[in-house]
Design a protein around this motif. Structure first.
Motif, PDB file in Angstrom:
ATOM      1  N   ALA A 183       0.839  -1.192   0.000  1.00 43.46           N
ATOM      2  CA  ALA A 183       0.000   0.000   0.000  1.00 43.46           C
ATOM      3  C   ALA A 183       0.872   1.238   0.000  1.00 43.46           C
ATOM      4  CB  ALA A 183      -0.932   0.006   1.209  1.00 43.46           C
ATOM      5  N   GLU A 184       0.312   2.340  -0.438  1.00 40.73           N
ATOM      6  CA  GLU A 184       0.954   3.642  -0.390  1.00 40.73           C
ATOM      7  C   GLU A 184       0.069   4.594   0.404  1.00 40.73           C
ATOM      8  OE1 GLU A 184       1.494   4.907  -4.380  1.00 40.73           O
ATOM      9  OE2 GLU A 184       2.981   3.343  -4.884  1.00 40.73           O
ATOM     10  N   THR A 185       0.693   5.487   1.155  1.00 43.89           N
ATOM     11  CA  THR A 185      -0.076   6.478   1.899  1.00 43.89           C
ATOM     12  C   THR A 185       0.180   7.865   1.331  1.00 43.89           C
ATOM     13  OG1 THR A 185       1.719   6.681   3.530  1.00 43.89           O
ATOM     14  CG2 THR A 185      -0.069   5.135   4.041  1.00 43.89           C
ATOM     15  N   TYR A 186      -0.799   8.732   1.530  1.00 40.34           N
ATOM     16  CA  TYR A 186      -0.701  10.137   1.120  1.00 40.34           C
ATOM     17  C   TYR A 186      -0.906  11.008   2.360  1.00 40.34           C
ATOM     18  CZ  TYR A 186      -1.733   7.946  -3.392  1.00 40.34           C
ATOM     19  OH  TYR A 186      -1.735   7.123  -4.496  1.00 40.34           O
ATOM     20  N   PRO A 187       0.130  11.800   2.711  1.00 37.73           N
ATOM     21  CA  PRO A 187       1.483  11.828   2.149  1.00 37.73           C
ATOM     22  C   PRO A 187       2.226  10.527   2.453  1.00 37.73           C
ATOM     23  CG  PRO A 187       1.360  13.148   4.137  1.00 37.73           C
ATOM     24  CD  PRO A 187      -0.036  12.715   3.849  1.00 37.73           C
ATOM     25  N   ALA A 188       3.434  10.408   1.900  1.00 39.92           N
ATOM     26  CA  ALA A 188       4.178   9.157   2.007  1.00 39.92           C
ATOM     27  C   ALA A 188       4.447   8.749   3.451  1.00 39.92           C
ATOM     28  CB  ALA A 188       5.497   9.271   1.234  1.00 39.92           C
TER      29      ALA A 188
ATOM     30  N   GLU B  68     -17.404  14.102  -5.777  1.00 38.81           N
ATOM     31  CA  GLU B  68     -17.647  13.358  -7.009  1.00 38.81           C
ATOM     32  C   GLU B  68     -16.687  13.831  -8.109  1.00 38.81           C
ATOM     33  OE1 GLU B  68     -21.356  12.276 -10.026  1.00 38.81           O
ATOM     34  OE2 GLU B  68     -21.688  13.495  -8.238  1.00 38.81           O
ATOM     35  N   GLY B  69     -16.047  12.876  -8.755  1.00 45.94           N
ATOM     36  CA  GLY B  69     -15.080  13.199  -9.788  1.00 45.94           C
ATOM     37  C   GLY B  69     -13.646  13.159  -9.309  1.00 45.94           C
ATOM     38  N   ASP B  70     -13.456  12.905  -8.001  1.00 41.51           N
ATOM     39  CA  ASP B  70     -12.106  12.881  -7.433  1.00 41.51           C
ATOM     40  C   ASP B  70     -11.464  11.500  -7.458  1.00 41.51           C
ATOM     41  OD1 ASP B  70     -12.136  15.561  -6.905  1.00 41.51           O
ATOM     42  OD2 ASP B  70     -12.674  15.353  -4.782  1.00 41.51           O
ATOM     43  N   ALA B  71     -12.123  10.518  -8.007  1.00 42.84           N
ATOM     44  CA  ALA B  71     -11.658   9.135  -7.904  1.00 42.84           C
ATOM     45  C   ALA B  71     -10.238   8.956  -8.426  1.00 42.84           C
ATOM     46  CB  ALA B  71     -12.609   8.207  -8.651  1.00 42.84           C
ATOM     47  N   ASP B  72      -9.849   9.693  -9.472  1.00 43.67           N
ATOM     48  CA  ASP B  72      -8.517   9.524 -10.039  1.00 43.67           C
ATOM     49  C   ASP B  72      -7.523  10.564  -9.544  1.00 43.67           C
ATOM     50  OD1 ASP B  72      -9.320   7.339 -11.583  1.00 43.67           O
ATOM     51  OD2 ASP B  72     -10.113   8.654 -13.158  1.00 43.67           O
ATOM     52  N   GLU B  73      -7.969  11.412  -8.609  1.00 47.70           N
ATOM     53  CA  GLU B  73      -7.092  12.441  -8.069  1.00 47.70           C
ATOM     54  C   GLU B  73      -6.285  11.887  -6.891  1.00 47.70           C
ATOM     55  OE1 GLU B  73      -6.761  15.475  -9.397  1.00 47.70           O
ATOM     56  OE2 GLU B  73      -8.215  14.900 -10.957  1.00 47.70           O
ATOM     57  N   THR B  74      -5.202  12.585  -6.555  1.00 46.73           N
ATOM     58  CA  THR B  74      -4.387  12.199  -5.400  1.00 46.73           C
ATOM     59  C   THR B  74      -4.899  12.925  -4.173  1.00 46.73           C
ATOM     60  OG1 THR B  74      -2.424  11.850  -6.768  1.00 46.73           O
ATOM     61  CG2 THR B  74      -2.083  12.183  -4.401  1.00 46.73           C
ATOM     62  N   PRO B  75      -5.354  12.197  -3.151  1.00 46.40           N
ATOM     63  CA  PRO B  75      -5.884  12.868  -1.959  1.00 46.40           C
ATOM     64  C   PRO B  75      -4.762  13.465  -1.111  1.00 46.40           C
ATOM     65  CG  PRO B  75      -5.848  10.508  -1.613  1.00 46.40           C
ATOM     66  CD  PRO B  75      -5.428  10.726  -3.040  1.00 46.40           C
ATOM     67  N   PRO B  76      -5.005  14.577  -0.429  1.00 40.05           N
ATOM     68  CA  PRO B  76      -4.000  15.127   0.483  1.00 40.05           C
ATOM     69  C   PRO B  76      -3.777  14.214   1.682  1.00 40.05           C
ATOM     70  CG  PRO B  76      -6.056  16.332   0.688  1.00 40.05           C
ATOM     71  CD  PRO B  76      -6.221  15.411  -0.469  1.00 40.05           C
ATOM     72  N   CYS B  77      -4.765  13.376   1.999  1.00 40.71           N
ATOM     73  CA  CYS B  77      -4.652  12.409   3.085  1.00 40.71           C
ATOM     74  C   CYS B  77      -5.408  11.159   2.655  1.00 40.71           C
ATOM     75  CB  CYS B  77      -5.254  12.982   4.372  1.00 40.71           C
ATOM     76  SG  CYS B  77      -5.172  11.871   5.802  1.00 40.71           S
ATOM     77  N   GLY B  78      -4.700  10.029   2.574  1.00 40.05           N
ATOM     78  CA  GLY B  78      -5.386   8.822   2.119  1.00 40.05           C
ATOM     79  C   GLY B  78      -4.433   7.649   1.914  1.00 40.05           C
ATOM     80  N   ILE B  79      -4.974   6.604   1.289  1.00 39.39           N
ATOM     81  CA  ILE B  79      -4.254   5.349   1.090  1.00 39.39           C
ATOM     82  C   ILE B  79      -4.571   4.810  -0.297  1.00 39.39           C
ATOM     83  CG2 ILE B  79      -3.896   2.995   1.974  1.00 39.39           C
ATOM     84  CD1 ILE B  79      -5.240   3.938   4.574  1.00 39.39           C
ATOM     85  N   LYS B  80      -3.581   4.157  -0.902  1.00 41.57           N
ATOM     86  CA  LYS B  80      -3.828   3.396  -2.124  1.00 41.57           C
ATOM     87  C   LYS B  80      -3.318   1.979  -1.909  1.00 41.57           C
ATOM     88  CE  LYS B  80      -1.426   4.117  -5.944  1.00 41.57           C
ATOM     89  NZ  LYS B  80      -0.977   4.775  -7.197  1.00 41.57           N
ATOM     90  N   TYR B  81      -4.219   1.004  -1.952  1.00 41.10           N
ATOM     91  CA  TYR B  81      -3.837  -0.400  -1.803  1.00 41.10           C
ATOM     92  C   TYR B  81      -3.411  -0.973  -3.147  1.00 41.10           C
ATOM     93  CZ  TYR B  81      -5.670  -0.396   2.952  1.00 41.10           C
ATOM     94  OH  TYR B  81      -5.876  -0.127   4.288  1.00 41.10           O
ATOM     95  N   LEU B  82      -2.338  -1.758  -3.127  1.00 45.31           N
ATOM     96  CA  LEU B  82      -1.752  -2.307  -4.348  1.00 45.31           C
ATOM     97  C   LEU B  82      -2.087  -3.771  -4.558  1.00 45.31           C
ATOM     98  CD1 LEU B  82       1.801  -0.702  -3.975  1.00 45.31           C
ATOM     99  CD2 LEU B  82      -0.230   0.264  -5.074  1.00 45.31           C
ATOM    100  N   ARG B  83      -2.718  -4.390  -3.585  1.00 49.48           N
ATOM    101  CA  ARG B  83      -3.053  -5.813  -3.689  1.00 49.48           C
ATOM    102  C   ARG B  83      -4.381  -6.050  -2.975  1.00 49.48           C
ATOM    103  NH1 ARG B  83       0.243 -10.201  -4.657  1.00 49.48           N
ATOM    104  NH2 ARG B  83       2.081  -8.849  -4.427  1.00 49.48           N
ATOM    105  N   ALA B  84      -5.193  -6.958  -3.547  1.00 56.10           N
ATOM    106  CA  ALA B  84      -6.486  -7.280  -2.953  1.00 56.10           C
ATOM    107  C   ALA B  84      -6.296  -7.976  -1.608  1.00 56.10           C
ATOM    108  CB  ALA B  84      -7.296  -8.153  -3.898  1.00 56.10           C
TER     109      ALA B  84
ATOM    110  N   VAL C  44     -10.250  -4.936   0.201  1.00 53.46           N
ATOM    111  CA  VAL C  44      -9.735  -4.376  -1.050  1.00 53.46           C
ATOM    112  C   VAL C  44      -9.998  -5.382  -2.162  1.00 53.46           C
ATOM    113  CG1 VAL C  44      -7.731  -3.446  -2.253  1.00 53.46           C
ATOM    114  CG2 VAL C  44      -7.964  -3.125   0.221  1.00 53.46           C
ATOM    115  N   GLN C  45     -10.645  -4.932  -3.223  1.00 53.10           N
ATOM    116  CA  GLN C  45     -11.032  -5.819  -4.316  1.00 53.10           C
ATOM    117  C   GLN C  45     -10.331  -5.439  -5.607  1.00 53.10           C
ATOM    118  OE1 GLN C  45     -15.244  -5.246  -4.798  1.00 53.10           O
ATOM    119  NE2 GLN C  45     -15.055  -3.055  -5.184  1.00 53.10           N
ATOM    120  N   GLU C  46     -10.208  -6.411  -6.474  1.00 53.01           N
ATOM    121  CA  GLU C  46      -9.687  -6.170  -7.827  1.00 53.01           C
ATOM    122  C   GLU C  46     -10.814  -5.612  -8.691  1.00 53.01           C
ATOM    123  OE1 GLU C  46      -6.680  -6.528  -8.881  1.00 53.01           O
ATOM    124  OE2 GLU C  46      -5.672  -7.986  -7.583  1.00 53.01           O
TER     125      GLU C  46
END
Length: 361
Positions: A273-278, A296-312, A353-355
């Motif tokens: 996973a990656e966190t925002y900020p790192a 709405e519409g922010d799905a592809d944006e980088t959040p100022p605070c958040g997480i991106k999971y790389l594996r289900a 987290v789902q694929e």
């Protein structure tokens, strides 16, 4: 057996068979001319560890009974949260013991008179308990060394006794407050290294801080998608300062400890996973909020605070940990003030987290 306890046990036996008894920090007979309503005044029963008999005249109290009164205000709650505010400094510990005013002359005399009619023992410090004969020699006839005549009736002041911080009754430092209950004129504080001070009350209030069980807003809430960011934020309205005021009746001493939220830390629960900020540390902004609400519409944006999971998560949800850092400061009587170690409050929640499912035609 700790060295100090061993020494005191020997002294207790030498003082005369069953007349002087050292007890472990369990409940023991104590006394005071109070009504059991918890007024917080010396001789009362404001300690959270106190339970009285039906008459309220005889108390069973453990050594962590304190007459410090606590007032909560701000964004906290007086009930225990599901987690604890833990100091970020593992080496910091509030004082293990201190002295407090506990009895007026009249209350002490009434207590000893009741003790004469019972087989109980009365506490003269946090670990030392006497029968009525020793109380008479010490406080009524003055036969004992450094004793008092007729309970100091007519004098303006209190008899003081030691208190041990709750949960630390067995600490060796808890035996430092070893003085037998002693007299102190009204409006004065003992000249003793274990006398109460505003910073002692501030540390006591730190233990009583109850921060709200703040839920971090997430989008998506509990089910994320691989390689798509999950936004996290906290609104100002649910993220406020918490204040705890501690006062010691009969002394004029007080301290108000303030916990101010300053940051949110995210731990995804997996290395994939990656966190925002790192760093995973989301700082509070000028408006008192953390992060930015998902729109709405922010799905592809980088959040100022958040997480991106790389594996289900593959059927076993990740344990997302969110911890809020609280900056602790205090101010007290006599213009005193200072800082205490920051505290953290942590919560955990499941994250599935789902694929992304797609069909190629």
């Amino acid at each position: 057996m700790p060295v100090k306890r061993h020494i005191r046990s020997v002294v207790g036996l030498a003082a005369g068979a069953l007349a002087l008894v050292l007890l472990t920090p369990s409940s023991a007979f104590a006394w005071g001319d109070d009504d059991g309503e918890g007024t917080g005044e010396p001789g009362g029963s404001s300690g959270s560890d106190t339970s009285g008999s039906a008459s309220g005249k005889e108390l069973m109290a453990n050594v962590s009974q304190s007459r410090i009164t606590i007032t909560h205000s701000g964004g906290g709650t007086s009930t225990v949260s599901t987690g604890e505010l833990a100091s970020v400094d593992p080496n910091w510990e509030p004082p293990a013991c201190w002295y407090e005013p506990v009895m007026t002359p009249e209350q002490l005399k009434a207590g000893v008179e009741r003790l004469k009619k019972s087989t109980g023992l009365g506490a003269v410090n946090a670990h030392l308990f006497w029968n009525s004969d020793l109380f008479v020699d010490q406080y009524e006839t003055g036969k004992a060394e450094d004793g008092y005549k007729n309970y100091n009736l007519g004098e303006d002041g209190y008899f003081w006794r030691s208190v041990v911080r709750e949960g630390h009754e067995d600490d060796i430092e808890a035996w430092d407050c070893e003085r037998v209950m002693f007299w102190q004129d009204a409006g004065t504080v003992p000249d003793d290294p274990n006398a109460p001070t505003p910073d002692v009350l501030a540390a006591y209030a730190y233990d009583k801080i109850r921060v709200p069980d703040t839920k971090v807003e997430l989008k998506p809430e509990t089910r994320s998608t691989v390689n798509l960011p999950t936004w996290a934020w906290l609104d100002k309205g649910t993220f406020q300062e918490v204040k705890v005021r501690a006062e010691l009746p009969g002394t004029g001493l007080w301290a108000e400890t303030t916990a101010k939220p300053i940051a949110l830390h995210l731990e995804p629960g997996t290395d994939d996973a990656e966190t925002y900020p790192a760093s995973g540390n989301c700082e509070i902004d000028d408006g008192g909020s953390i992060g930015t609400p998902y729109a709405e519409g922010d799905a592809d944006e980088t959040p100022p605070c958040g997480i991106k999971y790389l594996r289900a998560s593959s059927g076993e949800p990740y344990q997302l940990k969110t911890s809020i850092t609280w900056e602790i400061s205090w101010e007290g009587s006599g213009g005193s003030k200072g800082d205490l170690p920051n505290g953290t409050f942590e919560t955990t929640q499941d994250m599935e987290v789902q694929e992304i499912q797609s069909i190629n035609r």
